[in-house]
Design an enzyme around this catalytic site. Structure first.
Site, PDB file in Angstrom:
ATOM      1  N   ARG A  63       0.808  -1.237   0.000  1.00 42.65           N
ATOM      2  CA  ARG A  63       0.000   0.000   0.000  1.00 42.65           C
ATOM      3  C   ARG A  63       0.833   1.274   0.000  1.00 42.65           C
ATOM      4  O   ARG A  63       0.381   2.329   0.421  1.00 42.65           O
ATOM      5  CB  ARG A  63      -0.979   0.025   1.159  1.00 42.65           C
ATOM      6  CG  ARG A  63      -1.990  -1.076   1.095  1.00 42.65           C
ATOM      7  CD  ARG A  63      -3.301  -0.684   1.745  1.00 42.65           C
ATOM      8  NE  ARG A  63      -4.273  -1.743   1.564  1.00 42.65           N
ATOM      9  CZ  ARG A  63      -4.408  -2.757   2.394  1.00 42.65           C
ATOM     10  NH1 ARG A  63      -3.661  -2.841   3.473  1.00 42.65           N
ATOM     11  NH2 ARG A  63      -5.297  -3.687   2.157  1.00 42.65           N
TER      12      ARG A  63
ATOM     13  N   LYS B 289       2.904  11.242 -11.338  1.00 42.22           N
ATOM     14  CA  LYS B 289       2.215  10.249 -12.175  1.00 42.22           C
ATOM     15  C   LYS B 289       3.128   9.039 -12.348  1.00 42.22           C
ATOM     16  O   LYS B 289       4.278   9.177 -12.799  1.00 42.22           O
ATOM     17  CB  LYS B 289       1.896  10.837 -13.558  1.00 42.22           C
ATOM     18  CG  LYS B 289       0.634  11.663 -13.591  1.00 42.22           C
ATOM     19  CD  LYS B 289       0.235  11.954 -15.028  1.00 42.22           C
ATOM     20  CE  LYS B 289      -0.969  12.855 -15.094  1.00 42.22           C
ATOM     21  NZ  LYS B 289      -1.294  13.243 -16.480  1.00 42.22           N
TER      22      LYS B 289
ATOM     23  N   GLU C  65       9.452  17.220 -24.996  1.00 44.25           N
ATOM     24  CA  GLU C  65       8.732  17.655 -23.788  1.00 44.25           C
ATOM     25  C   GLU C  65       9.169  19.061 -23.379  1.00 44.25           C
ATOM     26  O   GLU C  65       8.396  19.814 -22.794  1.00 44.25           O
ATOM     27  CB  GLU C  65       8.943  16.664 -22.631  1.00 44.25           C
ATOM     28  CG  GLU C  65       8.384  15.261 -22.874  1.00 44.25           C
ATOM     29  CD  GLU C  65       6.860  15.149 -22.695  1.00 44.25           C
ATOM     30  OE1 GLU C  65       6.174  16.173 -22.532  1.00 44.25           O
ATOM     31  OE2 GLU C  65       6.361  14.004 -22.744  1.00 44.25           O
TER      32      GLU C  65
ATOM     33  N   LYS D 168       6.327  22.988 -14.541  1.00 43.41           N
ATOM     34  CA  LYS D 168       5.558  21.807 -14.128  1.00 43.41           C
ATOM     35  C   LYS D 168       5.086  21.956 -12.684  1.00 43.41           C
ATOM     36  O   LYS D 168       3.955  21.579 -12.345  1.00 43.41           O
ATOM     37  CB  LYS D 168       6.391  20.536 -14.304  1.00 43.41           C
ATOM     38  CG  LYS D 168       5.622  19.300 -13.888  1.00 43.41           C
ATOM     39  CD  LYS D 168       5.638  18.191 -14.874  1.00 43.41           C
ATOM     40  CE  LYS D 168       4.665  17.088 -14.492  1.00 43.41           C
ATOM     41  NZ  LYS D 168       4.859  15.870 -15.236  1.00 43.41           N
TER      42      LYS D 168
ATOM     43  N   GLU E 150      -5.212  16.190 -11.750  1.00 45.44           N
ATOM     44  CA  GLU E 150      -5.787  16.426 -13.084  1.00 45.44           C
ATOM     45  C   GLU E 150      -7.318  16.436 -13.045  1.00 45.44           C
ATOM     46  O   GLU E 150      -7.981  15.724 -13.792  1.00 45.44           O
ATOM     47  CB  GLU E 150      -5.273  15.361 -14.068  1.00 45.44           C
ATOM     48  CG  GLU E 150      -5.298  15.834 -15.505  1.00 45.44           C
ATOM     49  CD  GLU E 150      -4.518  14.924 -16.447  1.00 45.44           C
ATOM     50  OE1 GLU E 150      -3.357  14.625 -16.163  1.00 45.44           O
ATOM     51  OE2 GLU E 150      -5.096  14.536 -17.470  1.00 45.44           O
TER      52      GLU E 150
ATOM     53  N   ARG F 256      -3.933  20.627 -15.319  1.00 46.36           N
ATOM     54  CA  ARG F 256      -2.839  19.684 -15.562  1.00 46.36           C
ATOM     55  C   ARG F 256      -2.984  19.008 -16.936  1.00 46.36           C
ATOM     56  O   ARG F 256      -1.995  18.599 -17.543  1.00 46.36           O
ATOM     57  CB  ARG F 256      -2.784  18.630 -14.444  1.00 46.36           C
ATOM     58  CG  ARG F 256      -1.580  17.714 -14.584  1.00 46.36           C
ATOM     59  CD  ARG F 256      -1.248  16.959 -13.320  1.00 46.36           C
ATOM     60  NE  ARG F 256      -0.085  16.105 -13.538  1.00 46.36           N
ATOM     61  CZ  ARG F 256       0.613  15.518 -12.600  1.00 46.36           C
ATOM     62  NH1 ARG F 256       0.286  15.664 -11.339  1.00 46.36           N
ATOM     63  NH2 ARG F 256       1.663  14.770 -12.891  1.00 46.36           N
TER      64      ARG F 256
ATOM     65  N   ASN G 139      -0.832  17.338 -21.549  1.00 44.02           N
ATOM     66  CA  ASN G 139      -1.056  16.226 -22.483  1.00 44.02           C
ATOM     67  C   ASN G 139      -1.088  16.684 -23.937  1.00 44.02           C
ATOM     68  O   ASN G 139      -1.483  15.924 -24.820  1.00 44.02           O
ATOM     69  CB  ASN G 139      -2.366  15.513 -22.136  1.00 44.02           C
ATOM     70  CG  ASN G 139      -2.335  14.949 -20.733  1.00 44.02           C
ATOM     71  OD1 ASN G 139      -1.303  14.467 -20.288  1.00 44.02           O
ATOM     72  ND2 ASN G 139      -3.440  15.048 -20.021  1.00 44.02           N
TER      73      ASN G 139
ATOM     74  N   HIS H  70      -0.197  14.367 -26.722  1.00 48.56           N
ATOM     75  CA  HIS H  70      -0.060  13.032 -26.136  1.00 48.56           C
ATOM     76  C   HIS H  70      -1.129  12.047 -26.600  1.00 48.56           C
ATOM     77  O   HIS H  70      -0.875  10.842 -26.636  1.00 48.56           O
ATOM     78  CB  HIS H  70      -0.038  13.118 -24.607  1.00 48.56           C
ATOM     79  CG  HIS H  70       1.295  13.567 -24.063  1.00 48.56           C
ATOM     80  ND1 HIS H  70       1.906  14.734 -24.464  1.00 48.56           N
ATOM     81  CD2 HIS H  70       2.144  12.995 -23.166  1.00 48.56           C
ATOM     82  CE1 HIS H  70       3.066  14.862 -23.825  1.00 48.56           C
ATOM     83  NE2 HIS H  70       3.233  13.815 -23.037  1.00 48.56           N
TER      84      HIS H  70
ATOM     85  N   HIS I  63       0.451   8.862 -27.875  1.00 44.57           N
ATOM     86  CA  HIS I  63       0.217   7.557 -27.234  1.00 44.57           C
ATOM     87  C   HIS I  63      -0.333   6.555 -28.249  1.00 44.57           C
ATOM     88  O   HIS I  63      -0.008   5.366 -28.200  1.00 44.57           O
ATOM     89  CB  HIS I  63      -0.780   7.705 -26.072  1.00 44.57           C
ATOM     90  CG  HIS I  63      -0.185   8.379 -24.872  1.00 44.57           C
ATOM     91  ND1 HIS I  63      -0.931   8.799 -23.801  1.00 44.57           N
ATOM     92  CD2 HIS I  63       1.108   8.689 -24.555  1.00 44.57           C
ATOM     93  CE1 HIS I  63      -0.144   9.336 -22.885  1.00 44.57           C
ATOM     94  NE2 HIS I  63       1.097   9.291 -23.322  1.00 44.57           N
TER      95      HIS I  63
ATOM     96  N   HIS J  29       8.934   7.756 -26.534  1.00 44.29           N
ATOM     97  CA  HIS J  29       7.794   8.595 -26.154  1.00 44.29           C
ATOM     98  C   HIS J  29       7.935  10.018 -26.744  1.00 44.29           C
ATOM     99  O   HIS J  29       7.007  10.539 -27.367  1.00 44.29           O
ATOM    100  CB  HIS J  29       7.694   8.642 -24.628  1.00 44.29           C
ATOM    101  CG  HIS J  29       6.607   9.520 -24.118  1.00 44.29           C
ATOM    102  ND1 HIS J  29       5.277   9.292 -24.378  1.00 44.29           N
ATOM    103  CD2 HIS J  29       6.653  10.664 -23.376  1.00 44.29           C
ATOM    104  CE1 HIS J  29       4.543  10.236 -23.801  1.00 44.29           C
ATOM    105  NE2 HIS J  29       5.361  11.083 -23.191  1.00 44.29           N
TER     106      HIS J  29
HETATM  107  N1  GLY Z   1       3.297  14.123 -18.007  1.00 40.66           N
HETATM  108  C1  GLY Z   1       2.025  14.699 -17.780  1.00 40.66           C
HETATM  109  C2  GLY Z   1       1.746  14.980 -16.343  1.00 40.66           C
HETATM  110  O1  GLY Z   1       2.601  14.803 -15.517  1.00 40.66           O
HETATM  111  O2  GLY Z   1       0.664  15.395 -16.016  1.00 40.66           O
END
Ligand code: GLY
Length: 365
Positions: A124, A146, A188, A230, A240, A245, A249, A252, A256, A269
């Site tokens: 946990r 994330k 990025e 960030k 998010e 946030r 993306n 993305h 993706h 990526h």
């Molecule tokens: N890489 C996207 C985020 O951290 O929200």
């Protein structure tokens, strides 16, 4: 040792600092001494970073804990799988890891996401320290909590928000990063300029020579700038939920889909995101949300640093189907982050499949 640049992430009891300092890997015991208090550290890395930095970091960590175990994972996106994750949980049991064990992720985005998810889910939740060694991980994936793994159909589909206790960034390690991974990280980097900071985009345009030459001072400045950006986003929308946030993306959903359709690992990526941002900008021009100048400036920069901007397949229906598996689908509606001008993006409901297919064609605008 010089004092590291500090970027705080203020999230109440989950707050932590990003410490940025060239050469910090060789001082990580000192720099992490306030964050780690445990008898047992498990250090996760990949088969590439193992040869370069594992010994150095393991020796340092031995100053912080009685027992330091290392786990080396095959390099590459294919390792972010359910099967690999299960093996790692088993391995932690064999190593008698318990709730006091600290996980240290030493590597790029794959290691950070995978070891981070193992830390989030085992017993946990174990304390996590991120030591990112690729540009992509230093400016994005190691920060903000994330963590996750892929399913064959969808990138990062199983995961968690699990904030690290500390992030330690050593820009010097970028000198040993292979050219392809270095370039992938730049996707990025420029993303922050397009989505929220025109002055960063201008700086990146003016610094092309220094960026392509990996000038250490320029890189340290860029890393701190991106981490600050960030931090601002994560602090205002940690999980998010407000849409803030989600702007991270940008590119993305397309990216993706490219990663999934070609099989994880075929495209890095950052390479897929470069193509994805190009498609998103193309769509924005087609929808009249932005002008062609944005598309051209963005494409010129991506090309100048050697990133791909051409959608590599005409299997558009397959790509669109994969886009609809993205986590950004809510209530059956696909949402896309599209640029309105350099430094600003908004979330839009995706248009019909015909327009999406048009945005994947390399002929417009
Ligand atoms: N890489 C996207 C985020 O951290 O929200």
């Amino acid at each position: 040792m010089k004092i590291p640049t500090l970027v705080p992430i203020r999230l109440g009891i989950r707050s932590y600092d990003i410490q940025i300092h060239s050469g910090s890997l060789g001082h990580c015991a000192e720099l992490l001494s306030n964050s780690v208090s445990s008898d047992h550290i498990v250090l996760f890395t990949d088969s590439v970073v193992e040869a370069l930095y594992l010994q150095l970091v393991a020796d340092q960590l031995k100053q912080l804990a009685r027992r330091v175990d290392s786990i080396v994972i095959p390099a590459g996106e294919a390792s972010k799988s359910v099967a690999q994750c299960e093996q790692l949980w088993q391995k932690l049991v064999e190593l008698h890891a318990d709730r006091e064990t600290v996980v240290v992720a030493l590597g790029g985005g794959v290691i950070g996401d995978l070891a981070g998810f193992v830390a989030a889910s085992f017993a946990r939740g174990l304390t996590l320290i991120q030591i990112p060694t690729t540009l992509l991980a230093q400016v994005d994936s190691s920060v903000g909590g994330k963590v996750g793994i892929n399913l064959p159909q969808a990138k990062n589909m199983v995961g968690a928000f699990w904030q690290p206790r500390a992030v330690l960034i050593d820009p010097h390690v970028l000198s040993t990063l292979d050219a392809r991974n270095y370039r992938a990280g730049l996707a990025e980097v420029v993303k922050y300029g397009v989505i929220m900071d025109e002055s960063l985009f201008d700086f990146l345009e003016q610094s092309l020579e220094a960026i392509n030459g990996r000038d250490p001072e320029t890189l340290s400045r860029i890393i701190a700038w991106c981490c600050q950006s960030k931090a601002e986003i994560v602090e205002s929308d940690e999980r998010e939920t407000t849409g803030r946030r989600a702007i991270l993306n940008y590119g993305h959903t397309y990216g993706h889909a490219i990663e999934a359709v070609f099989g994880f690992g075929e495209y890095l990526h950052g390479e897929a995101i470069s193509i994805g941002m190009t498609c998103a900008a193309r769509l924005a021009v087609r929808l009249g949300i932005t002008d062609a100048a944005l598309f051209e400036r963005q494409t010129a920069w991506l090309t100048a640093v050697g990133l791909p901007t051409i959608c590599p397949t005409e299997r558009h229906a397959e790509l669109i189907a994969a886009m609809k598996h993205d986590k950004k689908v809510a209530g059956g509606r696909l949402k896309l982050i599209l640029p309105t001008r350099i430094g600003s993006v908004e979330q839009f409901a995706a248009p019909d499949d015909e327009l999406l297919a048009e945005s994947l064609r390399n002929t417009f605008p």
